[in-house]
Design a protein around this motif. Structure first.
Motif, mmCIF file in Angstrom:
data_model
loop_
_atom_site.group_PDB
_atom_site.id
_atom_site.type_symbol
_atom_site.label_atom_id
_atom_site.label_comp_id
_atom_site.label_asym_id
_atom_site.label_seq_id
_atom_site.Cartn_x
_atom_site.Cartn_y
_atom_site.Cartn_z
ATOM 1 N N GLY A 137 17.143 -13.436 9.843
ATOM 2 C CA GLY A 137 17.053 -11.998 9.481
ATOM 3 C C GLY A 137 15.695 -11.466 9.945
ATOM 4 N N ILE A 138 15.517 -10.229 9.661
ATOM 5 C CA ILE A 138 14.209 -9.677 10.089
ATOM 6 C C ILE A 138 13.569 -8.891 8.949
ATOM 7 N N LEU A 139 12.267 -8.920 9.010
ATOM 8 C CA LEU A 139 11.543 -8.021 8.098
ATOM 9 C C LEU A 139 11.129 -6.807 8.937
ATOM 10 N N TYR A 140 11.388 -5.636 8.352
ATOM 11 C CA TYR A 140 11.093 -4.392 9.082
ATOM 12 C C TYR A 140 10.170 -3.567 8.193
ATOM 13 N N LEU A 171 19.226 -5.523 3.450
ATOM 14 C CA LEU A 171 19.529 -6.449 2.346
ATOM 15 C C LEU A 171 18.693 -6.089 1.125
ATOM 16 N N ALA A 172 17.451 -5.752 1.374
ATOM 17 C CA ALA A 172 16.563 -5.367 0.258
ATOM 18 C C ALA A 172 15.458 -4.482 0.828
ATOM 19 N N THR A 173 14.807 -3.752 -0.100
ATOM 20 C CA THR A 173 13.700 -2.887 0.369
ATOM 21 C C THR A 173 12.702 -2.650 -0.760
ATOM 22 N N THR A 174 11.459 -2.360 -0.367
ATOM 23 C CA THR A 174 10.447 -2.073 -1.402
ATOM 24 C C THR A 174 10.553 -0.645 -1.870
ATOM 25 N N SER A 175 11.457 0.122 -1.220
ATOM 26 C CA SER A 175 11.595 1.518 -1.611
ATOM 27 C C SER A 175 12.122 1.613 -3.027
ATOM 28 N N GLY A 203 0.852 -1.219 0.000
ATOM 29 C CA GLY A 203 0.000 0.000 0.000
ATOM 30 C C GLY A 203 0.869 1.243 0.000
ATOM 31 N N SER A 204 0.270 2.346 -0.457
ATOM 32 C CA SER A 204 1.073 3.560 -0.508
ATOM 33 C C SER A 204 1.441 3.970 0.918
ATOM 34 N N GLY A 205 2.653 4.442 1.075
ATOM 35 C CA GLY A 205 3.133 4.863 2.405
ATOM 36 C C GLY A 205 3.709 3.710 3.183
ATOM 37 N N GLU A 206 3.722 2.493 2.582
ATOM 38 C CA GLU A 206 4.292 1.337 3.284
ATOM 39 C C GLU A 206 5.647 0.990 2.666
ATOM 40 N N THR A 207 6.586 0.705 3.539
ATOM 41 C CA THR A 207 7.926 0.320 3.051
ATOM 42 C C THR A 207 8.384 -0.896 3.852
ATOM 43 N N LEU A 208 8.928 -1.821 3.144
ATOM 44 C CA LEU A 208 9.405 -3.035 3.810
ATOM 45 C C LEU A 208 10.923 -3.117 3.637
ATOM 46 N N TYR A 209 11.570 -3.420 4.732
ATOM 47 C CA TYR A 209 13.028 -3.594 4.660
ATOM 48 C C TYR A 209 13.338 -5.022 5.092
ATOM 49 N N VAL A 210 14.318 -5.616 4.364
ATOM 50 C CA VAL A 210 14.789 -6.949 4.788
ATOM 51 C C VAL A 210 16.184 -6.710 5.364
ATOM 52 N N GLY A 244 22.431 -2.314 1.601
ATOM 53 C CA GLY A 244 23.820 -2.397 2.088
ATOM 54 C C GLY A 244 24.076 -1.432 3.234
ATOM 55 N N ARG A 245 23.086 -0.571 3.559
ATOM 56 C CA ARG A 245 23.288 0.391 4.648
ATOM 57 C C ARG A 245 23.129 -0.256 6.019
ATOM 58 N N ASN A 246 23.763 0.361 6.958
ATOM 59 C CA ASN A 246 23.642 -0.129 8.342
ATOM 60 C C ASN A 246 22.223 0.202 8.839
ATOM 61 N N ALA A 247 21.529 -0.890 9.195
ATOM 62 C CA ALA A 247 20.116 -0.691 9.584
ATOM 63 C C ALA A 247 19.988 0.091 10.888
ATOM 64 N N LEU A 248 21.061 0.007 11.699
ATOM 65 C CA LEU A 248 20.945 0.680 13.011
ATOM 66 C C LEU A 248 21.079 2.195 12.891
ATOM 67 N N SER A 249 21.654 2.631 11.775
ATOM 68 C CA SER A 249 21.808 4.079 11.658
ATOM 69 C C SER A 249 20.963 4.661 10.537
ATOM 70 N N TYR A 250 20.101 3.811 9.989
ATOM 71 C CA TYR A 250 19.265 4.334 8.895
ATOM 72 C C TYR A 250 18.116 5.165 9.486
ATOM 73 N N ARG A 251 17.892 6.248 8.805
ATOM 74 C CA ARG A 251 17.000 7.299 9.303
ATOM 75 C C ARG A 251 15.605 6.805 9.696
ATOM 76 N N THR A 252 15.029 5.953 8.831
ATOM 77 C CA THR A 252 13.635 5.582 9.089
ATOM 78 C C THR A 252 13.488 4.274 9.863
ATOM 79 N N ILE A 253 14.597 3.796 10.405
ATOM 80 C CA ILE A 253 14.520 2.512 11.131
ATOM 81 C C ILE A 253 14.876 2.737 12.606
ATOM 82 N N ASP A 254 14.057 2.104 13.486
ATOM 83 C CA ASP A 254 14.308 2.241 14.921
ATOM 84 C C ASP A 254 15.280 1.145 15.362
ATOM 85 N N PRO A 255 16.517 1.500 15.751
ATOM 86 C CA PRO A 255 17.547 0.490 16.073
ATOM 87 C C PRO A 255 17.125 -0.438 17.209
ATOM 88 N N ILE A 256 16.331 0.131 18.194
ATOM 89 C CA ILE A 256 15.950 -0.725 19.343
ATOM 90 C C ILE A 256 15.068 -1.869 18.871
#
Ligand code: ADP
Length: 595
Positions: free
Chosen positions: A161-164, A97-101, A80-87, A109-121
């Motif tokens: 792995g995780i789906l985010y 690893l991959a994203t619907t963006s 759906g619009s406004g939804e993004t999935l990160y692997v 390939g970016r560090n998921a813990l420092s990516y802007r739209t991802i909550d590291p906790i």
């Protein structure tokens, strides 16, 4: 204005509806928000579960090798619009690893813990095998985002792995905003309706109350013709009909009281006694017309707190502390007459003595009559005492042996004279008594005054002759007849004429004039005798009044002649007047109605 019941009603209604709407609104909005976010969460979970179950890449141990396949799967996947999935997989540090963006090439390939739209906790928790979720505000998008993690665990329990997934919650926010707007509008509408309804309801209650209040106000100003219309059968209607009932009752009672007061006022105004009420300080609080006259004041003075000195009204020793001094009788004299007062205390509504009421009875007439009676008895006794004493002393002398016949004859003639005097006195007294008790019968007939005059003069001529007096007669030839009692009128003429002879010296002259004058016949007996001093003339018609007692007695007078004459003339509706100058003579004028 806001103190009226109407506004209190409206304010209370307003607050009630406002508070209820606010509570309901908060409840609805919170529930809706929870429900919306739950539905987004469910859809995100479903998407992630579906993607894992439909794509075989997620089942393999080595996601990195299948990175391209996974990315392709994601690219094909319709979110759906406004939804993004990160692997995200764990490569010492969690990496995307991959994203619907659409910009997956720059993101992968970016560090998921420092990516802007991802909550590291959440990421860290997910690698511990814990599903996590959170709502985080995204500054750049300017809205809340739902973050959800889904750890993918292998059959041996290792997290591969995780789906985010993130989902824009601006739709939810919009929905909530719209709901809030609707609720606000509904609240406003409800409040307007409440105010209007409150106004109507309050008016339906306050209008009759205001009506009753207004009518009651007019009643307080003395207008009792007030009726309120009864429009309902409720408490307000009952109040209105009760008010009408009360008005009627009050009107009746006040009319009755007015009637009673008028009756009392009339009784007080027309009663012969004077009524005066004073309070404890002596201020007159009520006085009827006779009472006012007695006090010598008018109503204006009465209303100006006129203070009365009770002692000046003959009430002495009044002490409000001693009740027995407040009841009694007193006699009070003023220039108008003599009054007898009966007084008693009156009480106020608390049953305390508030003052004294006095009732004054005019006893002037009784007082005068009593004095006259005493005077009369004294006069009669005195008049009888003198002849009786004379008779007694002469009789005693006569009873002595050595009295010669000449002296005894002289004494006997004195006794005879005194007896005559007593006889005259008794005759005059009897005649007056008969007149007083209306026993004297006046037989009024057509009689000629001329004839009576001639007869009377003839009877007294001898007396006049003895004193060498001249009696001149001027009697009108055609003197009209009068309607009178012949003996009565003769008695009057004899009294007047005999006085003229008695009180005129020897050789004097007496003139008798009789003439007609308009409706009357005027009889004038004029002498040139001793006359009467001015100061005595006013009392000359009183019983026993004599100018010179001794002289009159010597001349055979009783002091009753003129009073008898006056009584007889007045019984004939005539008048008798006496004019005299001391030492010059006396004129007596009698007027009788002609026929
Ligand atoms: P009286 O029997 O004493 O005459 P009257 O009543 O007839 O009584 O008169 C009252 C008094 O008036 C007399 O005592 C006398 O002093 C006086 N009086 C009456 N008539 C005359 C008069 N013609 N001249 C002078 N004095 C008179």
């Amino acid at each position: 204005m806001f103190s009226s019941i109407k506004w209190k009603f409206i304010v209370v209604y307003f607050l009630l509806v406002f508070i209820a709407m606010v509570i309901i609104g908060i409840f609805i909005v919170n529930r809706l928000e929870d429900q919306q976010i739950n539905s987004v969460t469910n859809s995100m979970e479903q998407n992630m579960e579906t993607i894992i179950s439909t794509s075989s890449y997620f089942a393999s141990d080595n996601w990195v090798d299948n990175r391209e396949g996974i990315q392709n799967t994601l690219n094909e996947w319709r979110l759906g619009s406004g939804e993004t999935l990160y692997v995200i997989y764990d490569n010492e540090v969690p990496k995307i690893l991959a994203t619907t963006s659409k910009q997956f090439e720059t993101i992968v390939g970016r560090n998921a813990l420092s990516y802007r739209t991802i909550d590291p906790i959440l990421v860290m928790d997910a690698f511990e095998g814990i599903k996590g979720e959170n709502v985080i505000f995204d500054d750049s998008a300017g809205s809340d985002f739902k973050h959800l993690t889904y750890p993918v665990v292998s059959s041996v329990g290792k997290t591969m792995g995780i789906l985010y997934m993130t989902s824009d919650l601006s739709n939810v926010a919009n929905t909530l905003e719209e709901t809030r707007l609707i609720l606000t509008n509904a609240t406003l509408m409800a409040l307007v309706i409440t105010v209007l309804l409150g106004f109507l309801i309050a008016s339906s209650i306050t209008e009759p109350i205001r009506d009753v209040t207004k009518k009651a106000e007019e009643m307080s100003m003395g207008d009792f013709d007030q009726f309120v219309s009864v429009k309902s059968d409720d408490e307000i209607g009952q109040l209105a009909s009760m008010f009408n009932h009360l008005t009627l009752k009050l009107k009746d009672t006040i009319e009755e009281m007015d009637l009673e007061r008028n009756k009392l006022d009339t009784i007080f105004s027309y009663m012969a006694e004077g009524v005066i009420a004073v309070d404890k300080s002596g201020v007159v609080i009520h006085a009827n017309p006779i009472g006012l006259k007695l006090l010598g004041i008018d109503e204006i003075e009465l209303y100006n707190n006129y203070k009365l000195d009770l002692e000046s009204l003959g009430m002495e020793g009044i002490d409000y502390e001693e009740e027995e001094t407040l009841n009694g009788e007193s006699i009070f004299h003023n220039i108008d007459g003599v009054y007898k007062a009966k007084y008693a205390p009156y009480k106020n509504e608390r049953d305390d003595i508030a003052g004294i009421i006095m009732v004054y009875q005019d006893i002037t007439q009784e007082h005068r009559l009593e004095n006259m009676r005493k005077e009369f008895v004294a006069n009669v006794s005195h008049e009888l005492k003198t002849p009786i004493t004379t008779i007694k002393s002469y009789t005693e002398t006569l009873m002595e042996d050595d009295i010669d016949s000449d002296v005894s004859h002289k004494f006997l003639s004195v006794i005879d004279n005194e007896c005559d005097r007593m006889a005259r006195l008794v005759r005059d007294l009897l005649q007056l008594s008969n007149i007083d008790y209306n026993k004297a019968k006046w037989t009024r007939k057509e009689v000629s005054l001329k004839e009576i005059l001639k007869g009377s003069i003839a009877k007294l001529e001898i007396l006049a002759r003895e004193k060498q007096q001249k009696i001149l007669c001027e009697i009108e030839d055609e003197l009209p007849m009068i309607s009178a009692d012949k003996d009565g009128i003769e008695q009057v003429i004899l009294n007047i004429l005999s006085n003229a002879i008695k009180y005129t010296d020897n050789n004097g002259q007496i003139k008798v004039v009789a003439k007609s004058e308009e409706d009357n016949i005027k009889l004038i007996v004029e002498d040139n005798g001793i006359g009467i001093p001015n100061e005595d003339q006013g009392r000359i018609f009183e019983r026993f009044y004599r100018v010179e007692k001794g002289r009159s007695r010597d001349l055979g007078g009783t002091g009753l002649g003129l009073s008898i004459a006056k009584e007889i003339i007045e019984a004939h509706e005539g008048t008798i007047e006496l004019f005299s100058k001391n030492g010059e003579g006396t004129t007596v004028e009698v007027k009788l109605r002609r026929m």
